[in-house]
Enzyme design. Sequence first.
Site, PDB file in Angstrom:
ATOM      1  N   SER A   1       0.503  -1.376   0.113  1.00 56.58           N
ATOM      2  CA  SER A   1       0.048   0.107   0.061  1.00 56.58           C
ATOM      3  C   SER A   1       0.734   1.231   0.008  1.00 56.58           C
ATOM      4  CB  SER A   1      -0.865  -0.123   1.187  1.00 56.58           C
ATOM      5  OG  SER A   1      -2.073  -0.842   0.985  1.00 56.58           O
TER       6      SER A   1
ATOM      7  N   HIS B   1       1.437   4.320   4.483  1.00 58.58           N
ATOM      8  CA  HIS B   1       0.666   5.167   3.333  1.00 58.58           C
ATOM      9  C   HIS B   1       0.970   6.302   3.389  1.00 58.58           C
ATOM     10  CE1 HIS B   1      -2.875   2.401   4.756  1.00 58.58           C
ATOM     11  NE2 HIS B   1      -1.972   1.699   4.151  1.00 58.58           N
TER      12      HIS B   1
END
Length: 331
Positions: free
Chosen positions: A186, A238
């Site tokens: 991610s 992230h």
Amino acid sequence: MGSRDLERGGAKSRVANGTTTANYSYTVREDLEEQWTSWLIPVFVVINIAVFVVVMFVNDCPKHVFETGGGFDAKCVARFLGRFSFEPLSENPLFGPSSAALEKMGALDWSKVVHDHQGWRLLTCMWLHAGLIHILVNMLSLVFIGIRLEQQFGFVRIGIIYLLSGFGGSILSALFIQNSISVGASGALFGLLGAMLSELITNWTIYTNKVAALVTLLLVVLVNLAVGILPHVDNFAHIGGFLTGFFLGFILLPRPHFGWLMSRGDLSTSVGVRSRYKAYQIALWLISLCVVIAGFTVGLVMLFRGENGYEHCHWCRYLTCVPTSKWKCND
């Protein structure tokens, strides 16, 4: 992950949560659009799936449960898969391997990176996933986001953004998450989202429907970052991936401005249009290049000196988990 460790007595595992995609409408003027054939993103998807299969093979749930003395409740899930079966849901609710298997295969572990000099984990962790649900969400997001970008900008630039964003996410994650292992693509996916945002900004003049596209893209990013405040989700990966991709987008994805492109076919106007890029594109390129170099340098120096990010930013703990009456946050 669940409230319990992936493996009894082992380190807690954090996953880089999958991104949510949305259709947004902004298009390049048709006479400026150039399409590439997307092949790198599908290759990345295949690699991620292959690595997950290998991890499940190494995990060997039946043997693992037997050796750890698991009771009646500690049964592998989908036992018909043999050694590829999943860990008990009480250990891993995402239908995946144990934390021990992930750590063995290269999960991001601060102590091993800093004290055992295993810096390669900063790269290998982005190819690992905590479970079937985790890899399914991430790979669907990668297909929806990555293929479109690769078609527009080619495999070299998108490949660089993907890999460096994953690396940047790992660095920031390791600076703050030091008591858990972390896996997932991610950080790289958020890097592609960041690159989409900066690409829209730096190429503002050649797009249509750009305001609506900007608002939609910002909402997508904010929603996905908001998901990261849930417990056991590594939001630092992230954020690090997003910031890396955002600045790389200014460096790698600027397009020649509309006036210069139109002047190529009109000699009467080409005299007055000398530069391929506008001044603000050049300024953003220079600023972003300095930020990326400085960010990677400072981050790596702090990491390998064994510094804890929370010592420099006490409130940053709320970026990855906000405690509520429903759950607690463990640093």
